[in-house]
Design a protein around this motif. Structure first.
Motif, PDB file in Angstrom:
ATOM      1  N   MET A 186      -0.599  -0.787   7.995  1.00 57.22           N
ATOM      2  CA  MET A 186      -0.141   0.590   7.797  1.00 57.22           C
ATOM      3  C   MET A 186       0.189   1.252   9.133  1.00 57.22           C
ATOM      4  O   MET A 186       1.187   1.961   9.262  1.00 57.22           O
ATOM      5  CB  MET A 186      -1.197   1.391   7.038  1.00 57.22           C
ATOM      6  N   ARG A 187      -0.663   1.005  10.131  1.00 56.75           N
ATOM      7  CA  ARG A 187      -0.427   1.570  11.470  1.00 56.75           C
ATOM      8  C   ARG A 187       0.839   1.003  12.094  1.00 56.75           C
ATOM      9  O   ARG A 187       1.608   1.709  12.734  1.00 56.75           O
ATOM     10  CB  ARG A 187      -1.611   1.224  12.388  1.00 56.75           C
ATOM     11  N   GLU A 188       1.044  -0.286  11.901  1.00 58.63           N
ATOM     12  CA  GLU A 188       2.188  -0.957  12.513  1.00 58.63           C
ATOM     13  C   GLU A 188       3.507  -0.573  11.838  1.00 58.63           C
ATOM     14  O   GLU A 188       4.557  -0.549  12.479  1.00 58.63           O
ATOM     15  CB  GLU A 188       1.986  -2.473  12.432  1.00 58.63           C
ATOM     16  N   HIS A 189       3.439  -0.245  10.537  1.00 56.33           N
ATOM     17  CA  HIS A 189       4.666   0.013   9.770  1.00 56.33           C
ATOM     18  C   HIS A 189       4.556   1.308   8.967  1.00 56.33           C
ATOM     19  O   HIS A 189       4.662   1.289   7.729  1.00 56.33           O
ATOM     20  CB  HIS A 189       4.941  -1.160   8.827  1.00 56.33           C
ATOM     21  N   PRO A 190       4.360   2.449   9.626  1.00 57.42           N
ATOM     22  CA  PRO A 190       4.211   3.700   8.866  1.00 57.42           C
ATOM     23  C   PRO A 190       5.430   4.053   8.031  1.00 57.42           C
ATOM     24  O   PRO A 190       5.295   4.642   6.953  1.00 57.42           O
ATOM     25  CB  PRO A 190       3.941   4.747   9.955  1.00 57.42           C
ATOM     26  N   TRP A 191       6.632   3.691   8.501  1.00 60.60           N
ATOM     27  CA  TRP A 191       7.834   4.016   7.732  1.00 60.60           C
ATOM     28  C   TRP A 191       7.861   3.255   6.413  1.00 60.60           C
ATOM     29  O   TRP A 191       8.308   3.781   5.398  1.00 60.60           O
ATOM     30  CB  TRP A 191       9.085   3.699   8.557  1.00 60.60           C
ATOM     31  N   LEU A 192       7.373   2.023   6.407  1.00 57.91           N
ATOM     32  CA  LEU A 192       7.346   1.259   5.164  1.00 57.91           C
ATOM     33  C   LEU A 192       6.327   1.826   4.181  1.00 57.91           C
ATOM     34  O   LEU A 192       6.500   1.695   2.961  1.00 57.91           O
ATOM     35  CB  LEU A 192       7.028  -0.213   5.454  1.00 57.91           C
ATOM     36  N   ASN A 219       8.775   4.409  -6.439  1.00 55.88           N
ATOM     37  CA  ASN A 219       7.979   4.415  -5.196  1.00 55.88           C
ATOM     38  C   ASN A 219       6.809   3.440  -5.203  1.00 55.88           C
ATOM     39  O   ASN A 219       6.290   3.101  -4.151  1.00 55.88           O
ATOM     40  CB  ASN A 219       7.512   5.843  -4.888  1.00 55.88           C
ATOM     41  N   CYS A 220       6.390   2.985  -6.380  1.00 50.62           N
ATOM     42  CA  CYS A 220       5.264   2.047  -6.465  1.00 50.62           C
ATOM     43  C   CYS A 220       5.691   0.590  -6.581  1.00 50.62           C
ATOM     44  O   CYS A 220       4.851  -0.282  -6.821  1.00 50.62           O
ATOM     45  CB  CYS A 220       4.386   2.394  -7.669  1.00 50.62           C
ATOM     46  N   SER A 221       6.979   0.301  -6.427  1.00 54.38           N
ATOM     47  CA  SER A 221       7.437  -1.068  -6.675  1.00 54.38           C
ATOM     48  C   SER A 221       6.844  -2.062  -5.685  1.00 54.38           C
ATOM     49  O   SER A 221       6.675  -3.247  -6.021  1.00 54.38           O
ATOM     50  CB  SER A 221       8.963  -1.139  -6.658  1.00 54.38           C
ATOM     51  N   ALA A 232       0.819  -1.219   0.000  1.00 51.80           N
ATOM     52  CA  ALA A 232       0.000   0.000   0.000  1.00 51.80           C
ATOM     53  C   ALA A 232       0.849   1.264   0.000  1.00 51.80           C
ATOM     54  O   ALA A 232       0.337   2.360   0.221  1.00 51.80           O
ATOM     55  CB  ALA A 232      -0.920  -0.003   1.225  1.00 51.80           C
ATOM     56  N   ALA A 233       2.138   1.115  -0.275  1.00 50.52           N
ATOM     57  CA  ALA A 233       3.090   2.209  -0.034  1.00 50.52           C
ATOM     58  C   ALA A 233       3.417   3.032  -1.271  1.00 50.52           C
ATOM     59  O   ALA A 233       3.320   2.572  -2.403  1.00 50.52           O
ATOM     60  CB  ALA A 233       4.403   1.629   0.517  1.00 50.52           C
ATOM     61  N   SER A 234       3.842   4.273  -0.993  1.00 54.03           N
ATOM     62  CA  SER A 234       4.608   5.088  -1.943  1.00 54.03           C
ATOM     63  C   SER A 234       5.958   5.304  -1.261  1.00 54.03           C
ATOM     64  O   SER A 234       6.236   6.377  -0.724  1.00 54.03           O
ATOM     65  CB  SER A 234       3.921   6.416  -2.216  1.00 54.03           C
ATOM     66  N   HIS A 235       6.770   4.264  -1.254  1.00 56.22           N
ATOM     67  CA  HIS A 235       7.976   4.271  -0.437  1.00 56.22           C
ATOM     68  C   HIS A 235       9.068   5.141  -1.056  1.00 56.22           C
ATOM     69  O   HIS A 235       9.046   5.453  -2.256  1.00 56.22           O
ATOM     70  CB  HIS A 235       8.479   2.843  -0.204  1.00 56.22           C
ATOM     71  N   SER A 236      10.040   5.510  -0.252  1.00 56.34           N
ATOM     72  CA  SER A 236      11.108   6.404  -0.696  1.00 56.34           C
ATOM     73  C   SER A 236      12.215   5.705  -1.478  1.00 56.34           C
ATOM     74  O   SER A 236      13.104   6.364  -2.014  1.00 56.34           O
ATOM     75  CB  SER A 236      11.738   7.104   0.521  1.00 56.34           C
ATOM     76  N   GLY A 237      12.183   4.377  -1.508  1.00 61.28           N
ATOM     77  CA  GLY A 237      13.266   3.654  -2.186  1.00 61.28           C
ATOM     78  C   GLY A 237      14.530   3.582  -1.363  1.00 61.28           C
ATOM     79  O   GLY A 237      15.634   3.434  -1.902  1.00 61.28           O
ATOM     80  N   GLU A 238      14.376   3.677  -0.037  1.00 64.87           N
ATOM     81  CA  GLU A 238      15.521   3.528   0.859  1.00 64.87           C
ATOM     82  C   GLU A 238      15.915   2.046   0.909  1.00 64.87           C
ATOM     83  O   GLU A 238      15.133   1.170   0.507  1.00 64.87           O
ATOM     84  CB  GLU A 238      15.160   4.083   2.233  1.00 64.87           C
ATOM     85  N   PRO A 239      17.133   1.742   1.364  1.00 63.92           N
ATOM     86  CA  PRO A 239      17.624   0.359   1.267  1.00 63.92           C
ATOM     87  C   PRO A 239      16.681  -0.702   1.825  1.00 63.92           C
ATOM     88  O   PRO A 239      16.514  -1.767   1.205  1.00 63.92           O
ATOM     89  CB  PRO A 239      18.942   0.411   2.047  1.00 63.92           C
ATOM     90  N   GLU A 262      13.010   4.633 -11.756  1.00 66.19           N
ATOM     91  CA  GLU A 262      13.160   5.950 -11.158  1.00 66.19           C
ATOM     92  C   GLU A 262      14.228   5.894 -10.079  1.00 66.19           C
ATOM     93  O   GLU A 262      14.513   4.833  -9.529  1.00 66.19           O
ATOM     94  CB  GLU A 262      11.849   6.450 -10.541  1.00 66.19           C
ATOM     95  N   LEU A 263      14.770   7.062  -9.749  1.00 68.45           N
ATOM     96  CA  LEU A 263      15.648   7.172  -8.593  1.00 68.45           C
ATOM     97  C   LEU A 263      14.807   7.150  -7.321  1.00 68.45           C
ATOM     98  O   LEU A 263      13.601   7.409  -7.356  1.00 68.45           O
ATOM     99  CB  LEU A 263      16.444   8.479  -8.652  1.00 68.45           C
ATOM    100  N   PRO A 264      15.417   6.836  -6.181  1.00 71.50           N
ATOM    101  CA  PRO A 264      14.690   6.949  -4.916  1.00 71.50           C
ATOM    102  C   PRO A 264      14.184   8.374  -4.701  1.00 71.50           C
ATOM    103  O   PRO A 264      14.641   9.326  -5.348  1.00 71.50           O
ATOM    104  CB  PRO A 264      15.744   6.573  -3.873  1.00 71.50           C
ATOM    105  N   MET A 265      13.246   8.524  -3.764  1.00 69.67           N
ATOM    106  CA  MET A 265      12.652   9.829  -3.480  1.00 69.67           C
ATOM    107  C   MET A 265      13.393  10.507  -2.335  1.00 69.67           C
ATOM    108  O   MET A 265      13.618   9.902  -1.293  1.00 69.67           O
ATOM    109  CB  MET A 265      11.175   9.673  -3.110  1.00 69.67           C
ATOM    110  N   GLY A 266      13.736  11.773  -2.511  1.00 69.83           N
ATOM    111  CA  GLY A 266      14.349  12.536  -1.431  1.00 69.83           C
ATOM    112  C   GLY A 266      15.860  12.486  -1.465  1.00 69.83           C
ATOM    113  O   GLY A 266      16.469  11.519  -1.927  1.00 69.83           O
TER     114      GLY A 266
END
Length: 305
Positions: free
Chosen positions: A207-213, A126-128, A74-81, A106-110
């Motif tokens: 989503m609540r348990e893993h907001p960073w993801l 971010n949609c991977s 369900a994420a739009s993640h930043s592409g961090e490691p 795409e490159l990671p976000m930020g």
């Protein structure tokens, strides 16, 4: 027909230099509209705010993921490691790999996430996470993966049916999102209903348990879900934002000019009308001049009431 209304002002060195117009709806647990600003009943594209509903469609097709991977779906993640390694592990679990993803490279976000990364990849897009979950759903159902983004593919048909069910609205129009997946037009009221109905489901729990993801370091969803216990939220491109509380109160926002920076001031104001305070650090954003704060982006006084 209503039109977007002024919601957010940009003030620099004491002078107002601009406005962001938008629309917002806030609904109660029984579905009644508590607050309506601007145009909330005409179709618009929710963009990535629709991802939790797309994940719900995959679960209805038998996808079974641990909470962390479900949050990533369900994420739009930043592409961090850690985002990238989790997407990779999810693909490999179903004998898939990065080449099977059909989201664009795409490159990671930020800035922080891009540090040391110079090559655009599909897995850092971010949609991977969503695309990996779509491929996994195909794998467990024996569906072909080469055309998994085709609106007529069984996966996408099932997802569209889930969106209609959750929104309690027909899909007004189907387009293609930036990641290549089908995108469904709904009114803001329908988007708010989706979040209301998902907040106490396994997707809401994940989503609540893993907001960073769901987002990443210093991202809007990470900050808001970490600050408000029980809340789920999801940004979308072009100034879209939606959230819900566990008691069923939910909201959806669309900034007319697509400005991302206007979303959080409106969201925190809506939460304040529900008695949720203490979000001052999210309610305003600095305007910089020469690298130093010279103004602020904030809600117009009285715009949400």
């Amino acid at each position: 027909m209503n039109h977007p209304v002024p919601l957010v002002e940009i003030v620099r060195s004491g002078l107002r230099e601009g406005l962001h117009h938008g629309s917002a709806v806030l609904i109660d647990p029984d579905g009644a509209t508590r607050l309506s600003l601007g145009e909330v009943s005409s179709p618009m594209y929710p963009r990535s705010s629709l991802k939790p509903a797309q994940a719900a469609g995959m679960l209805r097709c038998g996808l079974d993921l641990p909470a962390a991977d479900l949050a990533l779906a369900a994420a739009s993640h930043s592409g961090e490691p850690e985002h990238v390694s989790r997407v990779d592990a999810l693909l490999r679990r179903y004998s898939l790999n990065e080449d099977d993803l059909q989201c664009p490279p795409e490159l990671p976000m930020g800035e922080a996430a891009r540090r040391g990364v110079s090559v655009e990849r599909r897995i850092t897009m971010n949609c991977s996470g969503k695309h990996a979950a779509m491929l996994a759903t195909c794998a467990i159902n024996g569906w072909p993966t080469a055309d998994y983004l085709d609106p007529k593919h069984p996966l996408q048909v099932a997802i569209s049916e889930a969106v209609v069910d959750l929104a309690d609205e027909p899909i007004a129009r189907t387009s293609i999102d930036g990641c290549g997946a089908p995108l469904f037009a709904l009114p803001l009221t329908g988007l708010a209903r989706i979040f209301q109905r998902l907040v106490t489901t396994p997707i809401g729990d994940a989503m609540r348990e893993h907001p960073w993801l769901v987002a990443g370091t210093d991202r809007e969803d990470t900050r808001l879900m970490s600050a408000v216990p029980g809340l789920i939220s999801k940004i979308g491109a072009e100034g879209v934002f939606a959230f819900a509380l566990p008691d069923g109160r939910a909201a959806a926002i669309k900034i007319a000019d697509g400005a991302d920076r206007a979303r959080l001031p409106v969201a925190t104001a809506l939460l304040a009308t529900l008695g949720i305070e203490g979000l001052d650090d999210l309610a305003e954003a600095p305007v910089l001049g020469g690298g130093a704060p010279v103004g602020t982006i904030r809600l117009i006084a009285g715009a949400v009431r």
